[in-house]
Design an enzyme around this catalytic site. Structure first.
Site, PDB file in Angstrom:
ATOM      1  N   GLY A 542       0.805  -1.207   0.000  1.00 43.76           N
ATOM      2  CA  GLY A 542       0.000   0.000   0.000  1.00 43.76           C
ATOM      3  C   GLY A 542       0.839   1.258   0.000  1.00 43.76           C
ATOM      4  O   GLY A 542       2.070   1.211  -0.041  1.00 43.76           O
ATOM      5  N   ASP A 543       0.147   2.399   0.049  1.00 37.92           N
ATOM      6  CA  ASP A 543       0.768   3.722   0.022  1.00 37.92           C
ATOM      7  C   ASP A 543       0.594   4.365   1.391  1.00 37.92           C
ATOM      8  O   ASP A 543      -0.522   4.707   1.793  1.00 37.92           O
ATOM      9  CB  ASP A 543       0.103   4.570  -1.061  1.00 37.92           C
ATOM     10  CG  ASP A 543       0.672   5.983  -1.131  1.00 37.92           C
ATOM     11  OD1 ASP A 543       1.638   6.272  -0.394  1.00 37.92           O
ATOM     12  OD2 ASP A 543       0.143   6.795  -1.911  1.00 37.92           O
ATOM     13  N   PHE A 544       1.694   4.515   2.113  1.00 37.92           N
ATOM     14  CA  PHE A 544       1.601   5.029   3.481  1.00 37.92           C
ATOM     15  C   PHE A 544       1.229   6.507   3.523  1.00 37.92           C
ATOM     16  O   PHE A 544       0.908   7.029   4.591  1.00 37.92           O
ATOM     17  CB  PHE A 544       2.906   4.797   4.243  1.00 37.92           C
ATOM     18  CG  PHE A 544       4.124   5.384   3.580  1.00 37.92           C
ATOM     19  CD1 PHE A 544       4.465   6.707   3.754  1.00 37.92           C
ATOM     20  CD2 PHE A 544       4.937   4.594   2.784  1.00 37.92           C
ATOM     21  CE1 PHE A 544       5.584   7.247   3.150  1.00 37.92           C
ATOM     22  CE2 PHE A 544       6.061   5.124   2.175  1.00 37.92           C
ATOM     23  CZ  PHE A 544       6.389   6.451   2.354  1.00 37.92           C
ATOM     24  N   ARG A 559      14.070   5.631   8.421  1.00 38.95           N
ATOM     25  CA  ARG A 559      14.642   6.264   7.230  1.00 38.95           C
ATOM     26  C   ARG A 559      13.566   6.517   6.175  1.00 38.95           C
ATOM     27  O   ARG A 559      13.756   6.265   4.994  1.00 38.95           O
ATOM     28  CB  ARG A 559      15.778   5.402   6.667  1.00 38.95           C
ATOM     29  CG  ARG A 559      16.926   5.211   7.639  1.00 38.95           C
ATOM     30  CD  ARG A 559      17.992   4.309   7.065  1.00 38.95           C
ATOM     31  NE  ARG A 559      17.464   2.980   6.805  1.00 38.95           N
ATOM     32  CZ  ARG A 559      18.079   2.060   6.071  1.00 38.95           C
ATOM     33  NH1 ARG A 559      19.244   2.334   5.517  1.00 38.95           N
ATOM     34  NH2 ARG A 559      17.545   0.879   5.881  1.00 38.95           N
ATOM     35  N   HIS A 562      13.085  11.339   5.849  1.00 42.70           N
ATOM     36  CA  HIS A 562      14.107  12.126   5.144  1.00 42.70           C
ATOM     37  C   HIS A 562      13.900  12.111   3.629  1.00 42.70           C
ATOM     38  O   HIS A 562      14.541  12.882   2.911  1.00 42.70           O
ATOM     39  CB  HIS A 562      15.517  11.656   5.522  1.00 42.70           C
ATOM     40  CG  HIS A 562      15.929  10.338   4.930  1.00 42.70           C
ATOM     41  ND1 HIS A 562      17.242   9.942   4.854  1.00 42.70           N
ATOM     42  CD2 HIS A 562      15.204   9.317   4.387  1.00 42.70           C
ATOM     43  CE1 HIS A 562      17.317   8.752   4.294  1.00 42.70           C
ATOM     44  NE2 HIS A 562      16.098   8.353   4.005  1.00 42.70           N
TER      45      HIS A 562
END
Length: 652
Positions: A542-544, A559, A562
């Protein structure tokens, strides 16, 4: 009483005697008395100055038990309590080069054992262990190593590793003490740099906290390979611990050893050893001296030879030329990036690991390269310290080059290909990013790097493998968080699930959720199945930026932030906040920009994020402001390896 040996014991009598001597040395000496023995060519004032900036840390030796099983318990029975056995990449590589064997066939482990009743109460011995069963083809290797003691050393920690101190230390050892550079390396797990020196038959280690790439590169260029004599050459009986000479070793534990045989110099009397109480410089309490290295202007005796010490370029130019030399060195950085990338593409580290001492002709055949051109590349790699070139034309892999092996733990090989490949091309348009604030990657490739990699599976795979090279930064995380207080951990954009897997292994009651891109989820599912963790984890593609799974009480963003500007970061954080119950915890892992002008990995990565991703690195305060705006309270910050940090927050 002396260490006893019994037929059922793993350690041979010769190795038990050498361990006894190592422990006795630590018990009987403080920093000052050890320096008196090891560096007799220095003046008393110079040794006193060294004692003010060094701390005797440990002695080390290589032993050859019949089996590694029960080795720690065997040491504990003798009052030496060791931590868990861990692999030793450096010693394994050195043995492979000396004896012409594949490094993979020499599984050396390290046991760090505390020694009770030492001056200052902090003494240790470091036991490197290579299993050599009876009748093994390693018996001759073990005999040769016992005879030469090449891995035995005494280690000193640099207490305040400022540039002035480090420059003064190396200059003093090389120019005044008659020392020779003898390899070194950087340990990313501990974020420490080690430099080895030979002084006569003694071997000294300087343990320097932190990463010091120029210092290490210069030291490696100065280092020369050292090879042991063949078994039977020379007079092995003069070395304490040599096969057949165990009876000459020193006596009871706690007595000062009569010789420094454990360090490869049995014939020399220790003299001052055993008289630590007479030293004016007890461990950890060195008196201040005008010659202390931390005060260079006041210590002309110690640093008077420092200007003659080679620079990072390997020579000592006139003072007026040094800025230009330094600038030229910096301007060739792109060439070095490509040289390392080509070495990774050709898998030179793999070839040298499998064939230590290979010559140019063989390497050219193995890589399909033009021999003369390959030789020129190898010459540059040798100058960088990634390989060692012997006078006979053979090449060996160094510990600095070891991470480029494809089979190395957390291999840097894919990272070298990524930095020398697509990211190298986009850095050629850095000026575009600086002028416009737009990412250069999109200008070069026509789209943002995430969709570009998604459309090119080979690049996506390379990117994921390159990111895995930073896995050592995750090692301490499970110990910094009270996992017993949590039930479900949700790793948002967790890549191949390396960190999530570590958390699940550390806390068997935990269950996990991994949210990632479809191709990354597939790779993670396979890895978790192989690790036996698949039944404890739910995998979601999915797309966070749109949705984050709920139901967890511990969330992880490693990470991730950033990669994005502040506005998109707030979107991601608010998605997390919506999914999280009040009081649940969020772990943030990032590199933090320093608040002063010093150069750090975060500063370099910040430029990388500008050029290739469109994101940025941030200070701790910057992250705290973003998290506060998204509904989180800051609780703590912890340093991690590879100059990373763990920031902990709670959902309000």
């Amino acid at each position: 009483m002396p260490f006893a040996s019994a037929p059922e014991r793993s350690l041979p009598p010769a190795d038990l005697d050498r361990i006894e001597q190592a422990a006795a040395f630590v018990r009987s000496n403080d920093t000052a008395s050890a320096l008196d023995v090891l560096l007799p060519d220095l003046t008393a004032e110079e040794r006193q100055a060294l004692a003010g900036t060094l701390r005797l840390a440990h002695t080390a030796l290589l032993v050859f038990p019949r089996t590694l099983v029960g080795l720690a318990e065997e040491l504990a029975e003798r009052g030496l309590h060791a931590a868990e056995l861990t692999p030793s990449v450096v010693v394994r590589g050195r043995l492979a080069r000396r004896h012409g064997r594949p490094a993979g066939a020499l599984p050396v482990g390290i046991l760090r054992a505390s020694v009770p009743d030492t001056p200052g109460g902090r003494g240790e011995i470091e036991v490197f262990a290579l299993e050599v069963p009876d009748g093994s083809d390693l018996v001759a290797l073990a005999a040769a190593e016992r005879a030469t003691g090449d891995e035995a050393h005494i280690a000193f920690e640099v207490v305040a590793p400022t540039p002035v101190v480090l420059h003064g230390l190396t200059a003093l050892l090389l120019d005044r003490a008659g020392a020779h550079a003898d390899s070194g390396g950087h340990n990313p797990h501990e974020n420490s740099t080690v430099l080895y020196f030979r002084v006569g038959e003694h071997r000294i280690e300087l343990y320097v906290p932190g990463r010091h790439p120029e210092l290490l590169a210069t030291h490696l260029r100065r280092s020369t390979p050292r090879r042991p004599p063949a078994v039977g050459d020379g007079d092995a009986s003069k070395s304490s611990g040599a096969v057949g000479d165990a009876s000459k070793s020193s006596g009871a534990v706690g007595d000062a050893p009569k010789s420094l045989g454990v360090l490869g110099d049995a014939s020399k009397s220790l003299g001052a050893l055993g008289h630590a109480s007479q030293s004016p410089t007890a461990l950890g309490h060195a008196p201040q001296s005008p010659g202390v290295l931390g005060h260079a202007p006041q210590s002309p005796g110690v640093l008077r030879h420092a200007p003659q010490s080679p620079t990072a370029l390997g020579h000592a130019p006139a003072a007026r030329d040094r800025p230009r030399d330094r600038l030229l060195h910096l301007m060739t950085g792109a060439w070095t990036t490509q040289a390392i990338a080509v070495a990774a593409e050709l898998r030179l580290a793999d070839h040298l690991d499998a064939r230590p001492g290979a010559g140019l002709t063989l390497l050219a055949e193995l890589t399909g390269c033009h021999a003369d051109s390959l030789g020129r590349l190898l010459r540059h790699l040798a100058g960088l310290g990634l390989v060692a070139a012997d006078p006979d034309g053979s090449y060996h892999l160094t510990e600095l080059g070891e991470p480029l092996r494809t089979g190395a733990a957390d291999s840097f090989q894919p990272l070298a290909l990524l930095y020398g490949g697509p990211f190298y091309r986009s850095f050629g348009e850095l000026a575009h990013s600086v002028r416009t604030g737009e990412e250069a990657f999109a200008k070069v490739f026509g789209e943002h790097h995430f969709p570009h990699f998604a459309r090119h599976p080979e690049l996506a795979d390379l990117f994921d493998r390159a990111m895995a090279a930073s896995a050592p930064m995750f090692a301490p995380v499970a110990g910094l968080v009270d996992l017993s207080a949590h039930r479900v951990v949700v790793d948002v954009a967790g890549g191949n699930g390396e960190l999530l897997g570590r958390l699940l292994r550390a806390a068997p009651h935990l269950r996990g959720v991994l949210l990632e891109r479809p191709h990354a989820v597939e790779a993670a599912e396979k890895a978790f199945a192989e690790a036996g963790l698949a039944d404890r984890c739910r995998f979601m593609a999915g797309d966070f930026t749109s949705e984050v799974p709920d139901g967890g009480d511990l969330y992880v963003l490693s990470r991730v932030l950033h990669d994005w500007d502040d506005e998109r970061c707030l979107t991601i954080l608010r998605r997390c906040a919506q999914a999280m119950a009040p009081g649940s915890e969020l772990l943030l892992i990032e590199r933090l920009l320093p608040t002063d002008a010093r150069l750090s990995l975060a500063v370099a990565w910040d430029l990388h994020m500008l050029c290739n991703v469109g994101g940025r690195e941030r200070t701790s305060d910057h992250y705290r402001r973003l998290l506060d705006e998204a509904g989180f309270d800051f609780t703590s910050c912890h340093e991690l390896p590879l100059q990373a940090a763990l920031l902990r927050f709670r959902r309000r």
